[in-house]
Motif scaffolding. Structure first.
Motif, short mmCIF file in Angstrom:
data_model
loop_
_atom_site.label_atom_id
_atom_site.label_comp_id
_atom_site.label_asym_id
_atom_site.label_seq_id
_atom_site.Cartn_x
_atom_site.Cartn_y
_atom_site.Cartn_z
N UNK A 148 0.89 -1.20 -0.07
CA UNK A 148 -0.02 0.03 -0.06
C UNK A 148 0.89 1.36 -0.05
N UNK A 149 0.40 2.02 -0.75
CA UNK A 149 1.24 3.59 -0.95
C UNK A 149 0.45 4.37 0.06
N UNK A 150 1.43 4.97 1.18
CA UNK A 150 0.71 5.61 2.27
C UNK A 150 1.04 7.19 2.22
N UNK A 151 0.39 8.15 2.43
CA UNK A 151 0.66 9.49 2.53
C UNK A 151 1.28 9.94 3.92
N UNK A 152 2.23 10.80 3.93
CA UNK A 152 2.91 10.84 5.27
C UNK A 152 2.06 11.47 6.10
N UNK A 153 1.15 12.13 6.10
CA UNK A 153 0.05 12.49 7.06
C UNK A 153 -0.59 11.27 7.85
N UNK A 154 -0.88 10.34 7.07
CA UNK A 154 -1.48 9.17 7.85
C UNK A 154 -0.27 8.51 8.35
N UNK A 155 1.09 8.35 8.09
CA UNK A 155 2.12 7.68 9.06
C UNK A 155 2.24 8.65 10.28
N UNK A 156 1.95 10.01 10.09
CA UNK A 156 2.15 10.74 11.46
C UNK A 156 1.16 10.35 12.31
N UNK A 157 -0.13 10.10 11.92
CA UNK A 157 -1.24 9.71 12.71
C UNK A 157 -0.87 8.29 13.56
N UNK A 158 -0.02 7.44 13.12
CA UNK A 158 0.59 6.38 13.33
C UNK A 158 1.87 6.51 14.43
N UNK A 159 2.08 7.69 14.78
CA UNK A 159 3.51 8.32 15.42
C UNK A 159 4.49 7.50 14.73
N UNK A 160 4.43 7.49 13.50
CA UNK A 160 5.71 7.48 12.66
C UNK A 160 6.11 6.18 12.89
N UNK A 161 5.25 5.27 13.13
CA UNK A 161 5.86 3.92 13.23
C UNK A 161 5.85 3.18 11.81
N UNK A 162 6.61 2.55 11.06
CA UNK A 162 6.81 1.92 10.07
C UNK A 162 6.71 0.81 9.81
N UNK A 163 5.92 0.14 10.39
CA UNK A 163 5.91 -1.35 10.25
C UNK A 163 4.63 -1.54 9.29
#
Length: 216
Positions: A148-163
């Protein structure tokens, strides 16, 4: 070599290596680094802040979760980090969960065969818009449970966890259109047959043990 406020912790070189290699990239360079899975989520000793800066500065291009038992010298699960000074798709990170692609070649050893490696490589190439002639993946699409291609804003919502497993979701299960009640009836009948067979085997084992002089 360190990003502002991103001095790596003593005793763990994960984010020292990441920043060191990133520092030495050419303006259009890219890199990949194999690290333990903990690097994708750890927040201890400034690691969470470093990961946040790498994401928000748009250096993280792709994260790949690898199958377990790939290595002969450690059982620690690992992942691949892909960083780029100038990304093809800015503001997005490609997540690939390749954990199910591993095939066991012995009781304790797994491998990624050529087909699995090609699937991962072609997915990344299609996402970048760099499809090679003869590739089986001609254009990129999100695949539930795999990529899945994910925008940075969504990654920020997950506390920048990259799993990757956090973002790719669950694999789609084909619906056979069988009614739930009918399916449960069949499964219950099958379970009953298996339990009856289990009871028969238990009795046979007891009989054999008694014949050998062992009763319980």
């Amino acid at each position: 070599r360190w990003l502002p406020g991103c001095t790596p912790p003593q005793g763990n070189a994960n984010f020292a290596w990441l920043q060191h290699m990133l520092y030495h990239l050419a303006p259009t360079g890219s890199m990949a680094l194999l690290l333990a899975n903990g690097s994708m989520s750890s927040n201890t000793n400034n690691e969470g802040e470093i990961r946040k800066q790498l994401v928000e500065r748009d250096y993280v291009e792709c994260m790949v979760a690898l199958p377990g038992q790939l290595f002969t010298n450690t059982q620690i699960p690992a992942c691949l980090w892909f960083l780029a000074k100038t990304k093809q798709r800015k503001g997005e990170v490609l997540f690939i969960d390749a954990r199910k692609l591993g095939k066991m070649i012995s009781r304790v050893q797994a491998e990624l065969d050529d087909a699995a490696i090609a699937r991962v490589a072609e997915t990344v190439a299609a996402w970048r818009g760099e499809v090679e002639a003869g590739a089986s993946i001609a254009s990129y699409e999100d695949v539930p449970g795999f990529c899945r291609s994910v925008p940075l804003a969504e990654i920020a919502q997950h506390g920048h966890v990259l799993t990757p497993g956090r973002y790719v979701g669950a694999e789609e299960v084909e619906d056979d259109d069988e009614a739930f009640a009918d399916k449960m009836q069949k499964l219950t009948e099958k379970l009953g047959e298996q339990m009856a067979r289990g009871a028969e085997l238990d009795a046979l084992i007891r009989q054999k043990l008694e014949g050998l002089g062992y009763e319980f």
